[in-house]
Write an enzyme that holds these catalytic residues in place. Structure first.
Site, PDB file in Angstrom:
ATOM      1  N   ASP A 174       0.867  -1.153   0.000  1.00 46.41           N
ATOM      2  CA  ASP A 174       0.000   0.000   0.000  1.00 46.41           C
ATOM      3  C   ASP A 174       0.917   1.218   0.000  1.00 46.41           C
ATOM      4  OD1 ASP A 174      -2.263   1.589   0.467  1.00 46.41           O
ATOM      5  OD2 ASP A 174      -1.746   1.651   2.580  1.00 46.41           O
ATOM      6  N   ASP A 211      -6.647  -2.142   3.179  1.00 45.26           N
ATOM      7  CA  ASP A 211      -5.661  -3.148   2.797  1.00 45.26           C
ATOM      8  C   ASP A 211      -5.999  -4.527   3.332  1.00 45.26           C
ATOM      9  OD1 ASP A 211      -4.110  -1.091   1.682  1.00 45.26           O
ATOM     10  OD2 ASP A 211      -3.393  -0.584   3.674  1.00 45.26           O
ATOM     11  N   PHE A 267     -17.915   9.469   4.103  1.00 44.66           N
ATOM     12  CA  PHE A 267     -17.015   9.031   3.044  1.00 44.66           C
ATOM     13  C   PHE A 267     -17.220   7.545   2.769  1.00 44.66           C
ATOM     14  CE2 PHE A 267     -13.070   7.180   1.594  1.00 44.66           C
ATOM     15  CZ  PHE A 267     -12.711   8.043   0.587  1.00 44.66           C
ATOM     16  N   GLU A 303      -7.941  14.844   7.391  1.00 42.86           N
ATOM     17  CA  GLU A 303      -8.935  15.764   7.924  1.00 42.86           C
ATOM     18  C   GLU A 303      -8.322  16.650   8.986  1.00 42.86           C
ATOM     19  OE1 GLU A 303     -12.314  13.496   9.195  1.00 42.86           O
ATOM     20  OE2 GLU A 303     -13.167  13.723   7.189  1.00 42.86           O
TER      21      GLU A 303
END
Lengths: 1314, 370
Positions: free
Chosen positions: A414, A958, A691, A649
């Site tokens: 990742d 992941d 989200f 954020e």
């Protein structure tokens, strides 16, 4: 009172069963029934809160454990043989004796299980007796009780920092808004606080909650399941009104209460039905590649055994046939009857199986288990894999795949949080098409990065640098020099980073001067507020998120106010069977403790550095005084700490704060933002569209307090936002294009980009949408989809505000590690959700891509295109590599592919071609991939290429990939612990992968492979002695070695050395393995444990057993030697041969090796001598009495032992000598180097490295440029990409060679040798 | 010899947490110890087997083995051994008639005598063996067919022998002592040796039957029930093995100490041979004086009481006279083996020397990568 009849009881049980299995449960309060008997309790069918995670009970331990153990075929085999031995016609030994090895093995395993179970029992007991507060009707208050006494239907009060004892429906909290915060780190490892809301419409918002008022309500909830993020229930009030509630009102068992004085909940699930317990699965069982091979070889052994038995049976038959009449040594059965030769031969087959059974190594499996435990012990104790900043160790959760670490061929990594720090720093932004580069910020970061990186090295080398300790008193005595100051805060920041994203690097953003002027201008002119995009942009930054604000001081008070209730984190635990899981616990426990101390620390720190921003500037940069004027100066805003689900954020909120837009408070219904003017605006939050990875964006719908407009702020990935912009007029189109251009530039710099938009929703539109939304939320079936649909409905026609670029810095030593892994022959793939540009840039930064690489960029719109690209490229690559001119000068090819093309490339018809191409590429970067695509890629590569794959990642996205790979590695980083939970190994930094694979992987693999080969050899060599003897005893199944000694031989005399060999042997030093990663290649593919090595060692075993048998045979031929006197030198010779064989294989002798080897020999002689001295008639018919003693008095014994051992080991010895001399393997060469003194060795390694790098340069110079045909379907990627180019994306295949700029701050570490 | 290097790494000396234990130091308490063992840095000797390092070992082995081999060979050759096959399998043999007609059931012993000539005198003690071929005393069931407790003088085992003895456990309702197939098949030929001196007179050579069994067997493993006196009473209520002519307590009428289970011939037989062709010590011919050889060269006659049938298994019976050295009986194998292996080692040493000169020089200069 009458006794319950059995019928009643059965009926009761059935009713209970039904009640538990029903889809919906009706729960009522227990209070009206308090004090009544069990039969009257309404919730009696549901389990109570006591948990029992033990597998066994005291009484049933033996049968249950045996049952458990007999799941293993090997155990059944051995027990079956032991039982067979009880059949008189076929038995080879005394039946009781044959049971011993099986019993010892089973007993050892049972002992281990019992010990583990006992530990589970202890932890259960501790947990069950944890105190908690339960409402008692009698006392009319919450009284102290134990966890195990909590029942479904009780009211439980949880105070701050206490652990929730059961799954509670939150009814009341001390917070006036009915909100409380929980820390779920014990469950999923996520350290950010989560908000929970008391059920609305139920609670009479009295200051004190009255449980009695709940008496007539019924809670209807679902059957318990293990989804931590899903819960549905409703409460039916006495007036039949229904109030629904979801996961946001459920306090999960095992969570910790935070930021809230107390909360009261209604127990809905207790004990084993709680979500945390349902989630609690034991360690996973993965089978390693080596083990699979091993099992095949075991089957070979079985075949070999059967062949040998067949030989024995046929031999016995023909031997009997050849006898002219009945000789006196043929013993008939008790009736004086002799079996026919064929029947005897048939019986003999089974006797032989019993006699030769140890050809299948009985102790192999348990030895492997022990070896792996030892290996894991060493891995977890490696000081180099310990992260000093977070204090985390490597965790091994899968116990049986350590050796796979040494055979990895593909790594899938990742990007965010794995290669990078996942510590986000706000770098640049673009508002309304104007770019604000934040130069000062960049300078500050550069300045900060430099000494800090230097310090970091020191920090890593010395685990305890005195000046950076966490000790508080050090600060007072320090004569505050600014750089040190900064360093200290940096260290602190890192340390507490898992609590809140508040390292100074992220929190302190130095505003861009121009932009600051713009905003202040906009802020000062009140009239323009309504439309000013700058204000909107920063409001969007501050509002459009789910960041929770917590006051540092408030937290501290609470922490110190309540005594810590110790054992909170055990809820998850059940102290699972493995060593590794204990590590998890300790690490959790440690973490929770640490949180506390760090909170205290941070508070103290704040006192010292108040306000930190100004101090920093004073010492550091002087042209920025004006910024501090605008920086918020009041104390409250400094004490704010933001807790965000994702670090982006937090970074954005801090950026907004730097411009004066301070997020002050967030409740479910409102957001308070302080404007630069000092004015506090309270926005009513109408809805939050969270989200998700499909939409790739989130939105917040608020009502503006001044304009009373409904404003939708959205942020998201550029491609997810750009499509949704409202119909663009000319000016806006320009702006969008400009922004897109900036975005592309950001991406090229390796920044993470986000777009911000705004939309004004009319009241009417909102009303109608809101109805839909409520309906979707209330839906029972596919609620998630419906909710998502409503979100999509609203997120249209957005107007662009701007974009941000957030930097995510590479973790330290990432390029190093990747280069090393690649030199080790491992292909590294990067799978990321980011844009291709960002990915390519990071690729260059971490040396996944090299300057001279040929980069193939695949991004195609349809399948046809995709097919043609694949075909062309493949053809080209193939032709290139087949061209005789290019032999040995392979061009390094890299492939960059985006998610959409990947989907097509992975479709079943293109799969093969894609894999073929990818195989030839040096590295592959997959961009914009979804979690499921990640796992699909891993699966395809793993299945098509039949290679061992490793996936490493840190986030929830992941998890799929980690589970799909042969080895999943979780990085315990910023993004919570889901990846760690799903992984087989957990590390804390990417760089640890290097040592884990190159050193531990190599060691574990070579150790285990050699040990297994040795084990097979050992058993065959020993058993064959018996087999050869059959040729001289009429294939009658006689053993010339005393049975006890034979059993001891395998069980005690020769069992410890191979285990030690498997745990401790070290062929090449760690320094060498790290310095020369090529050595790793020996383990890849087939590795050392191959078909041929297995059979070579089998042949060697046959040879050795022949020598060990026939030299004594010829020496004692036609003498008066008796059976067991003959067996004694054979046994001794085998012992020496087998142990000395191991000594040839042992690469490094330490004290432990010597002690164990000599100890084994000593044990043999002591035990055998003692046994032969004591046992006069104890073990008929074999009678060892005084045999070894008489043998040891005979010089012949020694002469035979010496020559036999020498002859037996000579070939292997010669083989090693010749191989090492004539064609030394890289490992042997490395061992040669290892013996040089460290200085010379380092010199040599350096020299060799330079040689290699020049070699590479030469190679690339030699290589011819790609032939013209390659360029026809492709195009050279232009140096500067215009937005239009990217938008249209005309050219599907882009061959790029060093087109991308290198990012500014990649940490280049060229001196790999150091 | 083998090159060795201790790659002991210097200990870093710092022990984490030692300096900073107060306050927040607790946080790091979990850091692994930096000990050589836990970090796998124990000083190690790392031998690498290459031609250069091991070739001295080969020469040394060769140099040690060859003299040993020569010594063994010479010793073995000095041992005198004489063997007579008296099976009577072929017509020319003196015992042909006995062998042809004899079976276990014969009541009258068959006598035959085999004359032979010793070419060389036998010095020092001469051991007289009987040898059997093709007799599988190591057959699994045969080996088991005994009761060690009974032979150890255990009263209860005497009365009820172990099941392993079946079918030679009881006879006519009485327990057999000694039970089992081994005892039942006891070798019962009698061998007598006569020297025929120049006058043609036969002089019986004194054969000592004491000391042919292991001392530990005679004194520890084998014991008569209830001591050695009055064996007739002790063995009352037991029956003799079916193939035996006389009970166990009448084995040696000449010596009461050699009766019952502790009869040395019996003990020797009970030590089952490892291989199908074996010899067992029968008698010892003691050395008379230092001047005259024990068995001077000349003519001898072996008188055999032919009791033991071997035709059922194609067996052979032999009488062996042998002197003995420290390495036991005559066996040239070990000497030859030592000489051969020593030579091979020497040869390999030379080969390795060549290899060393060809290859090892390259290895020592560090040029690993290829």
């Amino acid at each position: 009172m009458t006794l319950k009849s059995p019928l009643d009881r059965v009926r009761g049980a059935l009713r209970g069963q039904r009640a538990r299995e029903k889809d919906l449960r009706n729960l009522v309060s227990n209070l009206p029934y308090e004090g009544l008997g069990k039969a009257k309790q309404p919730n009696r069918y549901f389990p109570d809160n006591a948990i029992k995670t033990t597998k066994y009970t005291l009484l049933l331990f033996i049968p249950m454990n045996l049952f458990e153990q007999f799941h293993r075929p090997a155990n059944i085999y051995f027990v079956g043989l032991a039982i067979l031995n009880f059949v008189p016609v076929v038995n080879a030994f005394q039946p009781e004796v044959a049971l011993i090895p099986v019993c010892v093995i089973l007993a050892l395993a049972a002992l281990k299980d019992a010990w583990e179970d006992f530990r589970r029992y202890q932890s259960d007991r501790k947990l069950n007796n944890t105190p908690c507060f339960v409402y008692s009707r009698k006392d009319e208050r919450f009284t102290e009780s134990r966890w195990k006494d909590v029942q479904v239907g009780d009211f439980v009060k949880v105070v701050c920092n206490e652990v929730v004892p059961a799954d509670l429906l939150l009814l009341h909290t001390s917070d006036p808004n009915g909100v409380c915060h929980i820390d779920t780190s014990n469950l999923d490892g996520e350290t950010n606080l989560k908000q929970r809301r008391a059920m609305s419409g139920l609670c009479i918002s009295d200051p004190e909650f009255e449980p009695e008022s709940f008496n007539n309500s019924v809670v209807v909830c679902e059957k318990p399941d293990n989804n931590l993020n899903h819960f549905k229930c409703y409460v039916e009030k006495p007036d039949e009104a229904k109030v629904g509630a979801g996961i946001e009102s459920l306090l999960l068992r095992g969570c910790k209460m935070r930021n809230t004085d107390h909360a009261v909940g209604f127990v809905v699930y207790a004990g084993h039905e709680t979500k945390s317990m349902l989630n609690n699965n034991g360690p996973r069982y993965k089978r390693s590649k080596l083990e699979r091979k091993l099992n095949i070889d075991v089957i070979f052994c079985v075949i070999l055994l059967l062949c040998m038995c067949l030989v024995g049976a046929l031999g016995h038959f023909s031997w009997l046939q050849a006898l002219p009449s009945v000789p006196p040594y043929l013993v008939p059965d008790s009736n004086g009857h002799l079996d026919s030769p064929s029947l005897s031969g048939f019986y003999m087959f089974f006797t032989m199986i019993i006699l030769l059974q140890i050809l299948i190594p009985i102790s192999l499996y348990i030895s492997i288990e022990l070896v792996k435990i030892g290996q894991i012990y060493f891995i977890t104790n490696d000081i180099d894999l310990h992260d000093d900043e977070t204090g985390r160790l490597v965790q091994c959760k899968a116990l049986n795949i350590t050796e796979d670490l040494g055979q990895i061929e593909y790594i899938f990594s990742d990007k965010t949080g794995t290669l990078t720090e996942n510590k986000m720093v706000f770098r640049r932004c673009s508002i309304m098409g104007t770019e604000y580069p934040h130069k000062e910020n960049a300078i500050r970061l550069a300045v900060l990065a430099e000494p800090e990186s230097g310090e970091e090295v020191i920090f890593n080398q010395r685990p305890q640098p005195p000046q950076t300790g966490w000790s508080l008193d050090a600060e007072g005595t320090d004569p505050d020099v600014t750089p040190r100051h900064r360093l200290k805060s940096k260290v602190k920041g890192n340390a507490q980073s898992d609590v809140a994203f508040s390292s100074p690097l992220e929190t302190e953003v130095i505003p861009d001067r121009k932009l600051l002027q713009q905003t202040s201008r906009a802020g000062s002119s009140r009239g323009s507020r309504k439309t000013d995009p700058y204000l909107d942009f920063f409001l969007g930054l501050a509002i459009c998120n789910t960041v929770v604000v917590s006051m540092a001081t408030a937290q501290r008070q609470r922490v110190s106010g309540f005594p810590h209730s110790g054992q909170e984190n055990n809820s998850q635990d059940t102290l699972t069977e493995s060593v590794s899981l204990r590590h998890i616990f300790t690490s959790w426990r440690r973490k929770s403790k640490r949180n506390r101390t760090i909170l205290e620390d941070s508070v103290v720190e704040e006192d010292h550095f108040n306000p930190p921003v100004t101090k920093e500037e004073a010492g550091d940069t002087n042209g920025l005084q004006m910024c501090s004027l605008h920086a918020p100066s009041d104390k409250t805003s400094d004490n704010l700490s933001y807790e965000a689900e994702s670090p982006d954020e937090a970074a954005l909120v801090y950026a907004a704060k730097a411009y004066g837009f301070t997020l002050l408070d967030r409740t479910p219904d409102s957001v308070t933002v302080r404007l630069p003017s000092g004015e506090d605006l309270v926005f009513e939050v109408l809805d939050t569209l969270n989200f998700d990875s499909n939409r790739k964006r989130m939105s917040v719908l608020v009502r503006h307090p001044i304009t009373k407009e409904n404003v939708l702020y959205s942020k998201g990935a550029d491609y997810a936002i750009m499509e949704l912009l409202e119909h663009l007029s000319g000016k806006q189109k320009n702006m969008a294009a400009g922004t897109q251009h900036h975005l592309n530039c950001y991406a090229k710099d390796g920044l993470r980009t986000l777009c911000f938009t705004k939309k004004i929703v009319s009241d009417k539109a909102y009303e109608s949408w809101s109805v839909n939304r409520q309906r979707a939320l209330a839906a029972i079936d596919n609620r998630e989809e419906l909710v998502m649909d409503t979100a999509v409905q609203l997120e249209t026609g957005l107007s662009l505000l701007g974009a941000t670029g957030i930097e995510d810095r590479l973790q330290e030593s990432v390029p190093d590690t990747i280069v090393a892994l690649r030199e080790a022959g491992i292909q590294v793939w990067m799978l990321t959700g980011d844009k291709p540009e960002t990915a390519v840039n990071i690729g260059y930064a971490c040396r996944l891509l090299e300057e001279e690489d040929l980069v193939i960029n695949m991004s195609c719109k349809n399948k046809l295109e995709c097919t043609s690209i694949l075909d062309c490229t493949l053809e080209e690559v193939r032709r290139y590599s087949e061209d005789p001119r290019n032999v040995g000068t392979t061009q390094d090819i890299s492939l960059v592919i985006d998610g959409r093309s990947l989907t097509m490339a992975l479709s079943s018809d293109l799969q093969d071609r894609f894999v073929d191409l990818a195989k030839r590429c040096r590295s592959v970067l997959c961009c914009r991939v979804t979690p499921s695509q990640k796992s699909r890629v891993v699966k395809v590569v793993r299945e098509k290429l039949k290679v061992l794959t490793l996936a490493v990642g840190d986030g929830a996205n992941d998890v799929n990939m980690i589970q799909a790979a042969d080895i999943g590695i979780g990085l315990s980083g910023q993004d919570g612990m889901q990846a760690v939970m799903a992984s087989d190994f957990a590390i804390s930094r990417f760089k640890h992968l290097k040592k884990l694979l190159l050193v531990h992987g190599h060691w574990c693999y070579t150790r285990l492979a050699n040990m297994i080969i040795y084990f097979f050899y050992k058993n065959v060599a020993y058993v064959n002695l018996l087999f050869w003897y059959q040729f001289f005893c009429g294939f009658s199944g006689t053993a010339m070695i005393d049975y006890w000694l034979m059993i001891f031989f395998n069980l005690f005399f020769t069992s410890v050395p191979p285990i030690m060999f498997g745990i401790m042997d070290k062929d090449v030093s760690a320094e060498m393995l790290l310095g020369v990663p090529e050595l790793y290649r020996t383990g890849q593919g087939a590795g050392e444990y191959t078909f041929s090595t297995f059979w070579v060692s089998m042949l060697d075993a046959f040879y050795q057993s022949l020598v060990c048998f026939f030299i004594p045979y010829l020496a004692y031929q036609d003498s008066d030697i008796d059976v067991f006197t003959f067996g004694t030198p054979l046994n001794t010779i085998s012992l020496f041969t087998i142990l000395l064989h191991l000594s040839i294989e042992i690469k490094g002798w330490t004290v432990v090796h010597c002690v164990i080897m000599l100890g084994s020999v000593a044990l043999y002689f002591i035990v055998t001598l003692a046994y032969s001295a004591i046992c006069v008639t104890c073990n008929p018919p074999s009678n060892p009495y005084w045999i070894l003693q008489s043998q040891m008095a005979d010089p012949m014994f020694y002469l035979i032992c010496i020559i036999t051992t020498v002859v037996a080991l000579m070939p292997r010895y010669m083989f090693h000598v010749l191989k090492n001399s004539i064609a030394p393997s890289p490992l042997v060469q490395a061992r040669h180097l290892d013996r040089l003194d460290p200085f010379t060795r380092d010199e040599w390694m350096k020299e060799w490295r330079s040689f290699r790098s020049t070699g590479r340069v030469k190679r690339s110079r030699l290589s011819t440029p790609p032939s013209p045909t390659l360029e026809t379907p492709t195009d050279i990627y232009p140096q500067s990409v215009t937005p239009a180019d990217v938008m249209e994306d005309e050219f599907p295949l882009n061959v790029m060679t060093k087109n991308y700029q290198r990012p500014v701050n990649t940490r280049e570490t060229d001196s790999l040798a150091t | 010899m083998m090159a060795s290097s201790y790659n002991a790494k210097e200990e870093d000396g710092h022990h984490p947490g030692a300096s900073n234990n107060g306050g927040a130091g607790v946080v790091k308490s979990k850091k692994p110890d930096n000990t050589a063992f836990k970090q796998q840095r124990l000083p190690a000797w790392q031998p690498i087997l290459t031609a250069g390092t091991v070739l001295p070992a080969f020469f040394v082995i060769g140099l040690i083995f060859i003299p040993i081999g020569i010594g063994l060979y010479v010793t073995s050759n000095n041992i005198k051994e004489y063997e007579i096959d008296y099976t009577g399998a072929d017509v020319n043999n003196a015992c042909y008639n006995c062998a042809k007609n004899f079976s276990w059931n014969s009541t009258t012993p068959c006598l035959c005598s085999v004359p032979f000539t010793l070419e060389q005198p036998f010095e020092s003690n001469v051991f007289m063996y009987y040898g059997l071929s093709n007799f599988y005393q190591n057959h699994r069931r045969y080996v088991k067919s005994r009761d060690d407790s009974q032979l150890n003088g255990d009263q209860s085992a005497l009365k009820s022998p172990s099941k392993e003895c079946e079918p030679y456990r009881t006879s006519e309702g009485q327990p057999i002592a000694p039970c089992g197939a081994i005892a039942n098949s006891l070798f019962n030929d009698t061998l007598e040796l006569y020297h025929i001196d120049s006058n043609g007179t036969r002089n019986a050579i004194p054969l000592v039957k004491k000391g042919i069994a292991w001392w530990t067997d005679k004194h520890v493993k084998f014991r008569n029930p209830g001591g050695n006196d009055n064996l007739t009473v002790a063995f009352q209520g037991t029956s003799k093995p079916v193939n035996w002519r006389k009970p166990v307590f009448e084995m040696d009428p000449s010596d009461p100490e050699n009766n019952g289970f502790i009869n040395e011939d019996f003990i020797v037989w009970m030590r089952t041979a490892a291989l199908p062709t074996f010899r067992k010590l029968y008698r010892i011919i003691q050395k008379k004086s230092s001047t005259t050889p024990t068995l001077p060269s000349g003519k001898y006659v072996l008188e055999i009481t032919y009791n033991y049938p071997v035709r059922s298994f194609d067996g052979r019976k032999r009488m062996i006279l042998s002197t003995i050295s420290w390495m036991g009986g005559k066996n040239p194998f070990l000497g030859i083996a030592y000489i051969t292996v020593g030579s091979i080692c020497f040869f390999l040493g030379v080969v390795l020397l060549i290899i060393h000169h060809k290859y090892d020089t390259r290895n020592s200069s560090a040029d690993i990568p290829s």
